[in-house]
Design an enzyme around this catalytic site. Structure first.
Site, PDB file in Angstrom:
ATOM      1  N   VAL A  43      -1.230   8.757   3.167  1.00 39.47           N
ATOM      2  CA  VAL A  43      -1.489   8.853   1.722  1.00 39.47           C
ATOM      3  C   VAL A  43      -2.968   8.556   1.512  1.00 39.47           C
ATOM      4  O   VAL A  43      -3.450   7.468   1.870  1.00 39.47           O
ATOM      5  CB  VAL A  43      -0.605   7.878   0.915  1.00 39.47           C
ATOM      6  CG1 VAL A  43      -0.964   7.941  -0.568  1.00 39.47           C
ATOM      7  CG2 VAL A  43       0.883   8.186   1.115  1.00 39.47           C
ATOM      8  N   HIS A  76      -4.785   1.828   0.657  1.00 43.58           N
ATOM      9  CA  HIS A  76      -3.709   0.865   0.426  1.00 43.58           C
ATOM     10  C   HIS A  76      -3.683  -0.125   1.566  1.00 43.58           C
ATOM     11  O   HIS A  76      -3.960   0.217   2.718  1.00 43.58           O
ATOM     12  CB  HIS A  76      -2.348   1.570   0.309  1.00 43.58           C
ATOM     13  CG  HIS A  76      -2.102   2.600   1.357  1.00 43.58           C
ATOM     14  ND1 HIS A  76      -2.657   3.874   1.297  1.00 43.58           N
ATOM     15  CD2 HIS A  76      -1.392   2.558   2.511  1.00 43.58           C
ATOM     16  CE1 HIS A  76      -2.288   4.556   2.372  1.00 43.58           C
ATOM     17  NE2 HIS A  76      -1.526   3.776   3.121  1.00 43.58           N
ATOM     18  N   MET A  77      -3.338  -1.349   1.227  1.00 39.21           N
ATOM     19  CA  MET A  77      -3.184  -2.408   2.215  1.00 39.21           C
ATOM     20  C   MET A  77      -1.692  -2.661   2.403  1.00 39.21           C
ATOM     21  O   MET A  77      -0.996  -3.014   1.444  1.00 39.21           O
ATOM     22  CB  MET A  77      -3.898  -3.674   1.727  1.00 39.21           C
ATOM     23  CG  MET A  77      -3.853  -4.816   2.723  1.00 39.21           C
ATOM     24  SD  MET A  77      -4.822  -6.225   2.122  1.00 39.21           S
ATOM     25  CE  MET A  77      -6.488  -5.598   2.386  1.00 39.21           C
ATOM     26  N   HIS A  78      -1.197  -2.433   3.615  1.00 41.57           N
ATOM     27  CA  HIS A  78       0.185  -2.773   3.931  1.00 41.57           C
ATOM     28  C   HIS A  78       0.271  -4.289   4.100  1.00 41.57           C
ATOM     29  O   HIS A  78      -0.584  -4.895   4.761  1.00 41.57           O
ATOM     30  CB  HIS A  78       0.601  -2.143   5.268  1.00 41.57           C
ATOM     31  CG  HIS A  78       0.608  -0.649   5.292  1.00 41.57           C
ATOM     32  ND1 HIS A  78       1.759   0.093   5.156  1.00 41.57           N
ATOM     33  CD2 HIS A  78      -0.396   0.258   5.459  1.00 41.57           C
ATOM     34  CE1 HIS A  78       1.474   1.392   5.251  1.00 41.57           C
ATOM     35  NE2 HIS A  78       0.165   1.514   5.434  1.00 41.57           N
TER      36      HIS A  78
END
Ligand code: AMP
Ligand code: ZN
Length: 114
Positions: free
Chosen positions: A96, A100-102
């Site tokens: 994606v 974004h930080m998992h």
């Protein structure tokens, strides 16, 4: 960005299980969790990859990291430990293209990752 799935979550156009929100960041449960806790922390601003960060994005990266730590603390993982991951581009496993930080916790996490 109209074509971005995470921008659509920010806009409320597609549903997500939101767990944290402030002016700069949003956090929600990953649709395909890889651990008992698997939350994604994203900037509300569209940034495609880590390569696209500019100097003025430094505060939002700080806010994402602090949100990740707060979520881990709230869920009781601060002491035992947890993992944050940001994948960049195809070679890093990014699927994606809105950074974004998992936040992964709740099971043994081996190293190195696959
Ligand atoms: P990455 O492979 O690092 O780009 O991670 C993308 C993550 O987004 C994956 O873990 C997906 O399961 C997750 N994902 C994709 N679409 C959604 C969605 N609509 N809601 C929540 N998580 C999603
Ligand atoms: Zn986006």
């Amino acid at each position: 960005m109209t074509d971005c799935i995470f921008c659509k979550i920010v806009a409320g156009e597609i549903p997500a299980r939101i767990v944290f929100e402030d002016d700069a960041v949003l956090a929600f449960e990953d649709l395909n969790p890889q651990a008992p806790t698997h939350v994604l922390v994203i900037p509300k601003k569209h940034i495609a990859t880590l390569n696209d960060l500019s100097p003025e994005d430094a505060p939002v990266i700080g806010a994402m990291t602090r949100a990740a730590a707060a979520i881990a603390r709230e869920r009781g993982f601060a002491e035992d430990g947890y993992r944050t991951v940001m994948n960049c581009n195809q070679g890093g496993g990014q699927t994606v293209y809105h950074i974004h930080m998992h936040v992964l916790a709740g099971r043994a996490l081996s190293w190195p990752p696959g």
